[in-house]
Design an enzyme around this catalytic site. Structure first.
Site, PDB file in Angstrom:
ATOM      1  CG  ASP A  94     -27.018 -39.157  -3.135  1.00  5.66           C
ATOM      2  OD1 ASP A  94     -26.533 -40.042  -2.216  1.00  5.66           O
ATOM      3  OD2 ASP A  94     -26.827 -38.109  -3.256  1.00  5.66           O
TER       4      ASP A  94
ATOM      5  CG  HIS B 276     -32.084 -37.912  -1.596  1.00  7.32           C
ATOM      6  ND1 HIS B 276     -31.642 -38.912  -1.850  1.00  7.32           N
ATOM      7  CD2 HIS B 276     -31.304 -36.801  -1.144  1.00  7.32           C
ATOM      8  CE1 HIS B 276     -29.963 -39.001  -1.466  1.00  7.32           C
ATOM      9  NE2 HIS B 276     -30.044 -37.693  -1.175  1.00  7.32           N
TER      10      HIS B 276
END
Length: 293
Positions: A240, A263
């Site tokens: 990610d 994130h």
């Protein structure tokens, strides 16, 4: 040394993990210096293009969302972005006929496979990279993310969960295309069963299932096939982060360190780096070669 785009369109389709909507995607060749541009083919007019940049990231809840000034967005881009940057695809137009990228199996491996089938084409422009010159760090409580100078791209990540199915996991890897393929690409996203139920009540995770995520209930992994790797969880978080860094528009030469980062913190780090012109510079591999001669 040179930039690359895809040789032929890379085509795939599937459901979005949050919307549950079935979308079709075509990753098409783009000219040198284009970068990555998403195009919503279900939106008419000129407002359907989203050029990826740190400023284009407009939401980071459970995935990275990019949007434009007209409010047109594409969500859950991070797995494809990781595959693009680590396979050396600098320029591409990503056409998608819905608001969310397909989750596929929850990893980057399906994207690697379709990009491999499409092939890569060299372009007559030097490939740029972002060299980290000074440490940049963002901290949020016990979470942190940092970029530090290094001779090559490195990724270190640590996670800690109360569930015995995960516990504490850490990795520290030099990262290039071969390492990405061998160490990270097949590692899937994950979530807890009680969180999935709460997310669905909020209108999220509508497409999530054990076909595209590792699902944990307490201390148990519910997927019949189990894990692909004992530390699949932390490896996916590193995947990610690689995708989240590529919104900078070029690969990074430096060391990324993440502790409990998601994130949101990854994007905060990218923005903090962009705001520190003393901490980075854009270089080309051609410049490096010329200096070495």
């Amino acid at each position: 040394m040179f930039q690359h785009t895809v040789k032929a369109p890379a085509l795939f389709a599937g459901v979005g993990v949050h919307t549950g909507a079935y979308t079709r995607v075509a990753v098409r060749p783009a000219a040198a210096d284009t970068g990555i541009v998403f195009v919503r083919t279900d939106v008419s007019g000129s407002d359907n293009r989203i050029a990826v940049s740190p400023e284009a990231v407009c939401k980071t809840q459970l995935g990275t969302v990019v949007g434009n000034a007209a409010g047109v967005t594409v969500s859950t881009i991070e797995h494809l972005m990781a595959a693009l940057v680590m396979l050396g695809v600098d320029n591409a137009v990503v056409e998608v006929d819905g608001p969310e990228m397909p989750i596929m199996d929850g990893s980057a491996l399906p994207f690697v496979r379709v990009l491999d089938r499409a092939g890569r084409r060299e372009q007559q422009a030097p490939r740029r990279y972002i060299e980290i010159l000074a440490p940049v760090e963002v901290i949020d409580g016990d979470k942190r993310a940092a970029l530090r100078p290094a001779e090559a791209f490195e990724v270190a990540f640590e996670i800690r969960f109360g569930s015995q199915a995960i516990g504490t996991q850490a990795i520290d890897l030099p990262m290039d295309e071969a390492a990405f393929r061998d160490e990270l690409a097949d590692c899937r996203t994950f979530g807890f069963l009680h969180e999935v139920e709460a997310l669905r009540a909020m209108g999220l995770a509508r497409g999530g299932s054990m076909e595209n995520a590792v699902v944990i209930d307490g201390d148990r992994i519910l997927n019949p096939e189990g894990l692909r790797r004992p530390d699949e969880f932390v490896r996916h978080k590193a995947l990610d982060a690689i995708g989240d860094l590529f919104v900078l528009g070029a690969p990074v030469v430096g060391r990324f360190e993440g502790v409990l980062a998601g994130h949101g913190l990854n994007n905060a780090l990218v923005r903090a780096l962009a705001a520190r012109p003393d901490a980075w510079r854009v270089r080309t591999f051609a410049e490096d070669l010329a200096e070495a001669v």
